[in-house]
Design a protein around this motif. Structure first.
Motif, mmCIF file in Angstrom:
data_model
loop_
_atom_site.group_PDB
_atom_site.id
_atom_site.type_symbol
_atom_site.label_atom_id
_atom_site.label_comp_id
_atom_site.label_asym_id
_atom_site.label_seq_id
_atom_site.Cartn_x
_atom_site.Cartn_y
_atom_site.Cartn_z
ATOM 1 N N ILE A 59 50.995 -11.261 50.210
ATOM 2 C CA ILE A 59 51.868 -10.465 51.076
ATOM 3 C C ILE A 59 52.516 -9.363 50.253
ATOM 4 O O ILE A 59 53.069 -9.611 49.177
ATOM 5 C CB ILE A 59 52.958 -11.342 51.728
ATOM 6 N N VAL A 60 52.428 -8.135 50.754
ATOM 7 C CA VAL A 60 53.139 -7.000 50.170
ATOM 8 C C VAL A 60 54.029 -6.397 51.262
ATOM 9 O O VAL A 60 53.828 -6.645 52.455
ATOM 10 C CB VAL A 60 52.170 -5.944 49.612
ATOM 11 N N THR A 61 54.994 -5.613 50.853
ATOM 12 C CA THR A 61 55.927 -5.014 51.810
ATOM 13 C C THR A 61 55.832 -3.493 51.773
ATOM 14 O O THR A 61 55.370 -2.911 50.785
ATOM 15 C CB THR A 61 57.375 -5.438 51.510
ATOM 16 N N PHE A 62 56.257 -2.874 52.860
ATOM 17 C CA PHE A 62 56.326 -1.415 52.905
ATOM 18 C C PHE A 62 57.678 -1.003 53.465
ATOM 19 O O PHE A 62 58.370 -1.790 54.128
ATOM 20 C CB PHE A 62 55.183 -0.832 53.746
ATOM 21 N N ASP A 63 58.065 0.225 53.187
ATOM 22 C CA ASP A 63 59.350 0.770 53.625
ATOM 23 C C ASP A 63 59.236 1.207 55.087
ATOM 24 O O ASP A 63 58.528 2.163 55.402
ATOM 25 C CB ASP A 63 59.727 1.959 52.739
ATOM 26 N N THR A 64 59.911 0.499 55.977
ATOM 27 C CA THR A 64 59.808 0.803 57.407
ATOM 28 C C THR A 64 60.526 2.098 57.783
ATOM 29 O O THR A 64 60.326 2.603 58.893
ATOM 30 C CB THR A 64 60.364 -0.357 58.245
ATOM 31 N N LYS A 65 61.353 2.615 56.888
ATOM 32 C CA LYS A 65 61.974 3.919 57.143
ATOM 33 C C LYS A 65 61.021 5.045 56.752
ATOM 34 O O LYS A 65 60.965 6.080 57.420
ATOM 35 C CB LYS A 65 63.288 4.030 56.372
ATOM 36 N N GLU A 66 60.287 4.838 55.678
ATOM 37 C CA GLU A 66 59.295 5.834 55.274
ATOM 38 C C GLU A 66 58.089 5.798 56.200
ATOM 39 O O GLU A 66 57.486 6.845 56.487
ATOM 40 C CB GLU A 66 58.863 5.572 53.830
ATOM 41 N N PHE A 67 57.741 4.606 56.663
ATOM 42 C CA PHE A 67 56.595 4.426 57.571
ATOM 43 C C PHE A 67 57.084 3.709 58.834
ATOM 44 O O PHE A 67 56.875 2.495 58.987
ATOM 45 C CB PHE A 67 55.497 3.621 56.886
ATOM 46 N N PRO A 68 57.726 4.424 59.755
ATOM 47 C CA PRO A 68 58.308 3.788 60.953
ATOM 48 C C PRO A 68 57.252 3.488 62.027
ATOM 49 O O PRO A 68 57.246 4.082 63.115
ATOM 50 C CB PRO A 68 59.320 4.819 61.430
ATOM 51 N N LEU A 69 56.397 2.533 61.746
ATOM 52 C CA LEU A 69 55.257 2.269 62.618
ATOM 53 C C LEU A 69 55.661 1.654 63.946
ATOM 54 O O LEU A 69 55.023 1.898 64.971
ATOM 55 C CB LEU A 69 54.256 1.370 61.894
ATOM 56 N N CYS A 70 56.697 0.831 63.936
ATOM 57 C CA CYS A 70 57.164 0.223 65.182
ATOM 58 C C CYS A 70 57.618 1.309 66.155
ATOM 59 O O CYS A 70 57.247 1.300 67.333
ATOM 60 C CB CYS A 70 58.301 -0.747 64.877
ATOM 61 N N GLU A 71 58.406 2.254 65.668
ATOM 62 C CA GLU A 71 58.870 3.354 66.514
ATOM 63 C C GLU A 71 57.709 4.231 66.968
ATOM 64 O O GLU A 71 57.672 4.703 68.104
ATOM 65 C CB GLU A 71 59.897 4.205 65.768
ATOM 66 N N LEU A 72 56.732 4.430 66.067
ATOM 67 C CA LEU A 72 55.580 5.266 66.394
ATOM 68 C C LEU A 72 54.798 4.682 67.566
ATOM 69 O O LEU A 72 54.461 5.398 68.523
ATOM 70 C CB LEU A 72 54.678 5.381 65.163
ATOM 71 N N VAL A 73 54.510 3.386 67.507
ATOM 72 C CA VAL A 73 53.746 2.745 68.575
ATOM 73 C C VAL A 73 54.562 2.704 69.866
ATOM 74 O O VAL A 73 54.023 2.929 70.961
ATOM 75 C CB VAL A 73 53.315 1.340 68.144
ATOM 76 N N ALA A 74 55.860 2.429 69.757
ATOM 77 C CA ALA A 74 56.706 2.397 70.950
ATOM 78 C C ALA A 74 56.731 3.764 71.634
ATOM 79 O O ALA A 74 56.694 3.852 72.872
ATOM 80 C CB ALA A 74 58.118 1.954 70.580
ATOM 81 N N ASP A 75 56.786 4.829 70.848
ATOM 82 C CA ASP A 75 56.759 6.182 71.431
ATOM 83 C C ASP A 75 55.450 6.434 72.156
ATOM 84 O O ASP A 75 55.431 7.036 73.238
ATOM 85 C CB ASP A 75 56.962 7.227 70.331
ATOM 86 N N ALA A 76 54.346 5.978 71.578
ATOM 87 C CA ALA A 76 53.042 6.183 72.205
ATOM 88 C C ALA A 76 52.934 5.444 73.530
ATOM 89 O O ALA A 76 52.318 5.929 74.482
ATOM 90 C CB ALA A 76 51.934 5.729 71.258
ATOM 91 N N LEU A 77 53.565 4.281 73.604
ATOM 92 C CA LEU A 77 53.500 3.462 74.818
ATOM 93 C C LEU A 77 54.679 3.699 75.752
ATOM 94 O O LEU A 77 54.797 3.021 76.788
ATOM 95 C CB LEU A 77 53.434 1.974 74.429
ATOM 96 N N GLU A 78 55.549 4.638 75.372
ATOM 97 C CA GLU A 78 56.690 5.034 76.191
ATOM 98 C C GLU A 78 57.582 3.844 76.549
ATOM 99 O O GLU A 78 57.896 3.594 77.712
ATOM 100 C CB GLU A 78 56.202 5.743 77.460
ATOM 101 N N CYS A 79 57.959 3.100 75.504
ATOM 102 C CA CYS A 79 58.875 1.987 75.690
ATOM 103 C C CYS A 79 59.783 1.894 74.468
ATOM 104 O O CYS A 79 59.575 2.582 73.469
ATOM 105 C CB CYS A 79 58.125 0.661 75.896
#
Length: 307
Positions: A59-79
């Motif tokens: 397991i490795v970790t990434f910076d969710t502020k540098e890579f805000p993937l959760c927000e990116l997907v939510a924006d794409a799905l409009e939720c």
């Protein structure tokens, strides 16, 4: 009584006396491996072996502020991002038109058909979004260079990665009361692929993926566990399947090339959304014959240094 008989009799008595008075534990190893509880007469058998190491996983970790993937997907799905694991409560028509999903009418579809159509609609919505291009052009090569390259393959000059990995929607479909008794919850299911399965049991090698390919499982939803996760064996053909238990901000490195894996029906109440991408160290890359095969550099794969 003959002399030989008397000698044999005295010898047997002497040996018996020694054994009778010998302290416990000096007679050599016990003939059994059971231990007895002082408060009970039942026996407890020691396990024959401990859990084997899962050497291919990390397991490795990434910076969710540098890579805000959760927000990116939510924006794409409009939720809202907190609604991503609740997408199973939506309908396919919330994301695509009837023509786009080519599905049955809501009034005639079965529960299984609804899950399949919702999964297809969410995938179509993502593929048509501008956020998908941001993921592929910015965030993905950044994660490959800054996370995989830094933490896992630091000595590699070239990192060859999958250009356009899938965003997978493992839509939750909890069991109904009448299903519980008959449901096959073994992993993998003894009867084969259960209805609602996202991915049946397989290895990537079976689909032509090259040797040296390393898999990465990156959840976008907050928690993967139990049936909403990916189940993987610890080594090839070992059969010790376990789900990846991760939080958002974590990435699991694993070996999908030779280790069997599957995503059974998600009977939890949380939908799982995850990216699954693959990386090959430059030192392990072997150019396939030109115009032969799907997995070509410049096609399926791209060099992180060229992006």
């Amino acid at each position: 009584m003959s002399r030989s008989f008397r000698l044999l009799f005295l010898l047997s008595v002497s040996v018996g006396a020694v054994l009778a008075f010998q302290p416990r534990g000096m007679l050599g190893p016990s003939l059994t491996t059971t231990t007895q509880s002082p408060s009970s007469t039942s026996t407890c058998i020691e396990p024959l072996s401990k859990e084997l190491p899962r050497n291919h996983e990390r397991i490795v970790t990434f910076d969710t502020k540098e890579f805000p993937l959760c927000e990116l997907v939510a924006d794409a799905l409009e939720c809202h991002q907190n609604e991503l694991d609740e997408l199973h409560t939506r309908e396919p028509e919330d994301y695509c038109t009837q023509g786009q999903i080519r599905g049955s009418l809501a009034s005639t579809r079965t529960p299984l058909r609804r899950i399949e159509l919702l999964r297809r609609a969410l995938t179509t919505k993502w593929k048509m979004s501008s956020q998908k291009r941001i993921w592929e052009n910015d965030y993905l090569p950044g994660i490959v260079r800054d996370v995989v390259g830094s933490d896992i393959m630091p000595n590699e000059q070239h990192l060859i990665y999958q250009r356009s990995p899938m965003l997978r929607f493992h839509v939750a479909w909890p069991l109904q009361p009448e299903e519980v008794a008959a449901y096959d919850n073994t992993i993998p299911p003894l009867g084969g692929r259960n209805p609602g399965t996202l991915a049946g049991l397989h290895t990537d090698k079976e689909y032509g993926h090259p040797h040296g390919e390393v898999n990465f499982f990156l959840p976008v939803t907050h928690h993967t566990h139990d049936t909403n996760s990916l189940h993987v064996e610890g080594d090839a053909m070992r059969g010790d399947f376990k789900p990846f238990e991760l939080r958002y901000g974590e990435i699991m490195m694993w070996n999908g090339n030779t280790c069997r894996h599957c995503s059974p029906r998600n009977i939890s109440n949380q939908t799982r959304i995850s990216f699954d991408f693959r990386v090959i160290a430059g030192s392990d890359w072997i150019d396939p014959p030109k115009k032969e095969g799907y997995f070509q550099l410049g096609g399926y794969y791209v060099d992180a240094n060229s992006v």
